[in-house]
Design an enzyme around this catalytic site. Structure first.
Site, PDB file in Angstrom:
ATOM      1  N   LYS A 178     -17.590  -0.796   5.565  1.00 21.77           N
ATOM      2  CA  LYS A 178     -18.007  -1.545   4.237  1.00 21.77           C
ATOM      3  C   LYS A 178     -19.417  -1.395   4.039  1.00 21.77           C
ATOM      4  O   LYS A 178     -20.146  -1.576   3.327  1.00 21.77           O
ATOM      5  CB  LYS A 178     -17.572  -3.050   4.834  1.00 21.77           C
ATOM      6  CG  LYS A 178     -17.635  -4.092   3.712  1.00 21.77           C
ATOM      7  CD  LYS A 178     -17.168  -5.396   4.008  1.00 21.77           C
ATOM      8  CE  LYS A 178     -17.225  -6.543   2.809  1.00 21.77           C
ATOM      9  NZ  LYS A 178     -16.786  -7.591   3.282  1.00 21.77           N
ATOM     10  N   PHE A 180     -11.803  -7.082  13.242  1.00 22.78           N
ATOM     11  CA  PHE A 180     -10.700  -7.670  12.541  1.00 22.78           C
ATOM     12  C   PHE A 180     -10.150  -6.545  11.475  1.00 22.78           C
ATOM     13  O   PHE A 180     -11.151  -5.841  10.717  1.00 22.78           O
ATOM     14  CB  PHE A 180     -11.017  -8.762  11.789  1.00 22.78           C
ATOM     15  CG  PHE A 180     -10.232  -9.405  10.798  1.00 22.78           C
ATOM     16  CD1 PHE A 180      -9.001  -9.828  11.287  1.00 22.78           C
ATOM     17  CD2 PHE A 180     -10.175  -9.498   9.431  1.00 22.78           C
ATOM     18  CE1 PHE A 180      -7.823 -10.373  10.254  1.00 22.78           C
ATOM     19  CE2 PHE A 180      -9.289  -9.939   8.404  1.00 22.78           C
ATOM     20  CZ  PHE A 180      -8.167 -10.354   8.948  1.00 22.78           C
ATOM     21  N   GLN A 181      -9.075  -6.430  11.351  1.00 21.95           N
ATOM     22  CA  GLN A 181      -8.466  -5.219  10.321  1.00 21.95           C
ATOM     23  C   GLN A 181      -9.000  -3.851  10.740  1.00 21.95           C
ATOM     24  O   GLN A 181      -9.471  -3.105   9.886  1.00 21.95           O
ATOM     25  CB  GLN A 181      -8.964  -5.820   8.907  1.00 21.95           C
ATOM     26  CG  GLN A 181      -7.753  -6.846   8.530  1.00 21.95           C
ATOM     27  CD  GLN A 181      -7.497  -7.045   7.130  1.00 21.95           C
ATOM     28  OE1 GLN A 181      -8.427  -6.712   6.233  1.00 21.95           O
ATOM     29  NE2 GLN A 181      -6.511  -7.482   6.873  1.00 21.95           N
ATOM     30  N   MET A 203      24.593   9.399   2.638  1.00 28.05           N
ATOM     31  CA  MET A 203      24.466  10.413   3.272  1.00 28.05           C
ATOM     32  C   MET A 203      24.769  10.277   4.767  1.00 28.05           C
ATOM     33  O   MET A 203      25.441  11.165   5.594  1.00 28.05           O
ATOM     34  CB  MET A 203      22.750  10.953   3.356  1.00 28.05           C
ATOM     35  CG  MET A 203      23.040  12.456   3.528  1.00 28.05           C
ATOM     36  SD  MET A 203      24.174  13.513   2.918  1.00 28.05           S
ATOM     37  CE  MET A 203      23.086  14.220   1.534  1.00 28.05           C
ATOM     38  N   GLU A 258       0.759  -1.192   0.077  1.00 26.44           N
ATOM     39  CA  GLU A 258       0.176   0.039   0.032  1.00 26.44           C
ATOM     40  C   GLU A 258       0.756   1.178  -0.029  1.00 26.44           C
ATOM     41  O   GLU A 258       0.569   2.241  -0.580  1.00 26.44           O
ATOM     42  CB  GLU A 258      -0.840   0.011   1.232  1.00 26.44           C
ATOM     43  CG  GLU A 258      -1.907  -1.019   1.093  1.00 26.44           C
ATOM     44  CD  GLU A 258      -1.914  -2.249   1.518  1.00 26.44           C
ATOM     45  OE1 GLU A 258      -0.728  -2.625   2.009  1.00 26.44           O
ATOM     46  OE2 GLU A 258      -2.919  -3.246   1.721  1.00 26.44           O
TER      47      GLU A 258
END
Lengths: 164, 572
Positions: B170, B120-121, B485, B58
């Protein structure tokens, strides 16, 4: 320097945390914060007491204005204004003499006793923060069980007003 | 828009989502499916106007959307699922916030009935993203969905642009209502300023014309505000020297003689010295970032400052300015040009000639010089060759570190939106997904990703996305086997104690590229650099991964060390 900033914002879930989050994320001081819906239920009015240099307070007002939910704000400190805070104080006063003395103190500070049990009083008092401090100081001889302070509310005097 | 703008029958939230994106003219969404967004994916599958690009993580989706937005004049759109989908997107969202990238990120959420139940999630996406978005929304009712999407695009793309997150539970995507997409939106709490204040413009013009040692300093706001043409006209009209910030490269043509190069920590000596000695500083769409100013106490000690910015909170945040102008860069520049015409005054030619003579002395330092006879590949040389061989016409993304600075110093951008990097947040790993987004916005353009062996590994999985969509990127991996760096700072400031800056156990990048279906070429000799880049450019249909084994000890010069002023640069 201490500033009182009044903010009109959308009365929406999360608006308060956007303001609170801004202060913590940018490290600004926050002395007190009060918020409630206004006569227009789609609006909330918030009073923030903060402190900082002129540059910091300028940034605070700019950053607040940048929040999408903020509609308008006013730094009260720039105008003649009135500020008020309320405190509810519960003191233990089992002896008759104590009860008389507590009542007398409340009267002197124009407080009101709003709850009485056989050994406690709840005193309601409003005024500027310093007056509330002085009252609490005067109550020192008594066992103070609880102090609830509302935080400061402010309104500008005269024609200056914060509205949309 | 008209044919999708209204409908008389009820459709699902997922369909409303698709129709709203169509109405916004969205062509591509970068995303990754999951439980909470299954209805949306099903609706996307059943239409063909909005295409979807499947990334491999993602974070890649959001960075690709950023690359798409930064290289074009459209907002980027990303779609991820709830919970880990949203948390993986955070780095990209924060990156977009710091660099003011117009982005709309849609996150799935657990059904409204489960919100707050540790489902969940489930994560509190609106809460987690709040500090790093321009604004965010949780849509709790399907009836609010279309209007919220309209607001999201409006807020993301107007004023100072930024990322907006829309969190959609959802059940909202399953519920139905009639679809009507608002033609326009009014928000009483959000009214960005466009034109500058007339009185301030007049004051600015007077100050600008009074200058003896002027300097124009412009930033990413010029790119975002599409102000390059107006800036070029303004600057040429005055004949004043100009510098661009890292985010502003391409805002003014780098090949122009008035251009002094980038300023700041690794900017040119002449740009930083001219800043330090300027008596009038004209700052446009720049935010006085600490990497630009160096020690703020020593910044521009002699200058009166004009500052043009669309965001009032950027003005006098770090540096107190004398003439602030709140407004969009393009219209304000047009007003300034008009103001100069109306004023009729001319810059002080004599003072300006003396000033340019001084600047030429600083330029004579040749602060970007490097060893041309080394037996090792110099990273600067690779960038320079890439610039030459693409005639400066490529879109160039970079990751973060030494290679980013060399790309900024040696690829000379003449046009805006060609240089895509992470300036504010400094996010390693952005280069490859940025490049994907750029290639989707410009399918026929040459897109180069200048990276290092450390950064590229942070989103390396996107090589798989590149294969799926046949993106012919040119990856230039400046491989010095160090976090360059970090190593440079450890050399300068930690007596050479190279704690954790050595990249041991590197993969074979050629094989890795091949494993993902691409072409990999390793280059170890300076003499082979040009040929390898030519070959990569000739492979028009393939992604080519060029692994340049470069000089490990090379440092980025010049440099303003931490705490120093702009006039205290370390030269080679």
């Amino acid at each position: 320097m201490r500033h009182i900033i009044s903010v009109l914002l959308e009365n929406e879930a999360g608006a308060l945390s956007r303001v609170a989050g801004l202060f913590s994320a940018r490290g600004y001081n926050i002395e007190s914060l009060t918020v409630a819906p206004t006569d227009d239920p789609s609006l909330s009015r918030m009073t923030i007491v903060t402190s900082g240099s002129d540059e910091i307070v300028e940034q605070i007002t700019k950053q607040l204005n940048k929040l999408i939910d903020v509609i308008k704000l006013l730094d009260m400190t720039a105008y003649p204004h009135i500020e008020r805070e309320m405190a509810l104080v519960k003191v233990r006063v089992p002896e008759a003499a104590d009860r008389e003395e507590a009542k007398r103190l409340a009267d002197i500070f124009r407080g009101r006793i709003i709850d009485v049990t056989h050994d406690t009083y709840v005193v309601e008092i409003t005024g500027e923060g310093s007056k509330l401090d002085a009252f609490l100081e005067a109550l020192q001889p008594f066992p103070v069980l609880e102090v609830v302070r509302s935080g400061v509310m402010g309104i500008a005097r005269g024609d200056v007003s914060l509205q949309i | 828009m008209s044919e999708t703008a209204s409908s008389s029958t009820a459709i699902t939230g997922a369909e409303i989502f698709c129709r709203s994106l169509q109405a916004e003219g969205v062509e591509v969404v970068f995303g990754y499916p999951g439980g909470a967004v299954l209805h949306i994916y099903d609706a996307l599958y059943r239409q063909d106007k909005v295409s979807h690009v499947l990334v491999r993580h993602e974070q890649g989706a959001v960075h690709a959307a950023e690359g798409y937005a930064k290289s074009s004049d459209k907002p980027g759109v990303a779609l991820v699922t709830s919970g880990p989908g949203a948390t993986n997107a955070i780095t990209g969202i924060a990156d977009a916030y710091m660099d003011s990238v117009p982005l709309v990120v849609f996150t799935g959420q657990v059904p409204t009935s489960l919100i707050g139940n540790d489902a969940f999630q489930e994560v509190d996406t609106v809460g987690i993203t709040r500090p790093c978005v321009k604004h965010n929304f949780l849509v709790k009712d399907v009836k609010d969905l279309a209007t919220t999407i309209k607001k999201a695009f409006y807020v993301a793309t107007t004023g100072r642009p930024g990322p907006v997150v829309v969190d959609i539970p959802k059940d909202v995507t399953a519920d139905s209502c009639e679809f009507e997409y608002p033609e326009s939106i009014h928000m009483r709490s959000y009214n960005p300023v466009s034109k500058g204040h007339t009185g301030q413009i007049r004051k600015a013009v007077e100050l600008i014309l009074s200058a003896k040692q002027p300097m124009i300093y412009t930033g990413g706001g010029v790119i975002l505000g599409k102000g390059s043409e107006a800036l070029t006209e303004f600057t040429r009209k005055l004949g004043y020297p100009i510098t661009n910030t890292l985010m502003g490269l391409g805002g003014y043509p780098a090949s122009d003689k008035q251009y002094l190069g980038m300023l700041g920590m690794h900017g040119t000596y002449e740009a930083n010295m001219a800043m330090h000695h300027a008596d009038v500083l004209i700052a446009i769409g720049a935010r006085f970032d600490d990497r630009v100013t160096g020690n703020i106490e020593k910044f521009c000690p002699h200058a009166k400052i004009v500052h043009v910015d669309v965001d009032p909170s950027s003005i006098s945040k770090n540096v107190k300015v004398d003439v602030p102008i709140v407004g969009e860069v393009e219209p304000v520049l047009r007003e300034l040009i008009k103001g100069l015409d109306e004023n009729g005054g001319k810059p002080d030619a004599e003072a300006l000639a003396t000033w340019w003579k001084q600047i030429e002395e600083w330029q004579a330092q040749d602060c970007l010089k490097y060893d041309q006879n080394s037996e090792l590949i110099k990273p600067q040389y690779v960038v320079q060759k890439f610039w030459e061989l693409t005639q400066g016409e490529a879109f160039v993304t970079s990751d973060v570190g030494q290679h980013q600075m060399w790309a900024a110093q040696f690829y000379r951008f003449d046009k805006p939106n060609r240089w895509i990097n992470s300036g504010g947040l400094g996010t390693m790993g952005v280069g490859l997904p940025f490049a994907m987004g750029v290639q989707f916005a410009h399918p026929d353009a040459t897109v180069g990703c200048i990276t290092g062996e450390a950064s590229i590994q942070m989103c390396i999985q996107e090589l798989s996305t590149c294969f799926q969509y046949q993106l012919p990127l040119k990856i230039l991996n400046l491989n010095n086997r160090y976090l360059g760096m970090v190593r440079q700072w450890q050399e300068f400031f930690y007596q050479g104690r190279y704690a954790m800056s050595y990249m041991d156990a590197l993969p074979d990048f050629v094989k890795l590229a091949e494993a993902y279906g691409h072409v990999g070429i390793q280059v170890t000799q300076p003499g082979d650099v040009e040929g390898a880049i030519k070959e990569a450019l000739a492979q028009k249909e393939r992604l080519v991964f060029l692994d340049f084994i470069t000089d490990q000890s090379e440092n980025v010069y010049p440099m303003i060390p931490a705490g120093a002023g702009q006039n205290e640069m370390i030269l080679v």
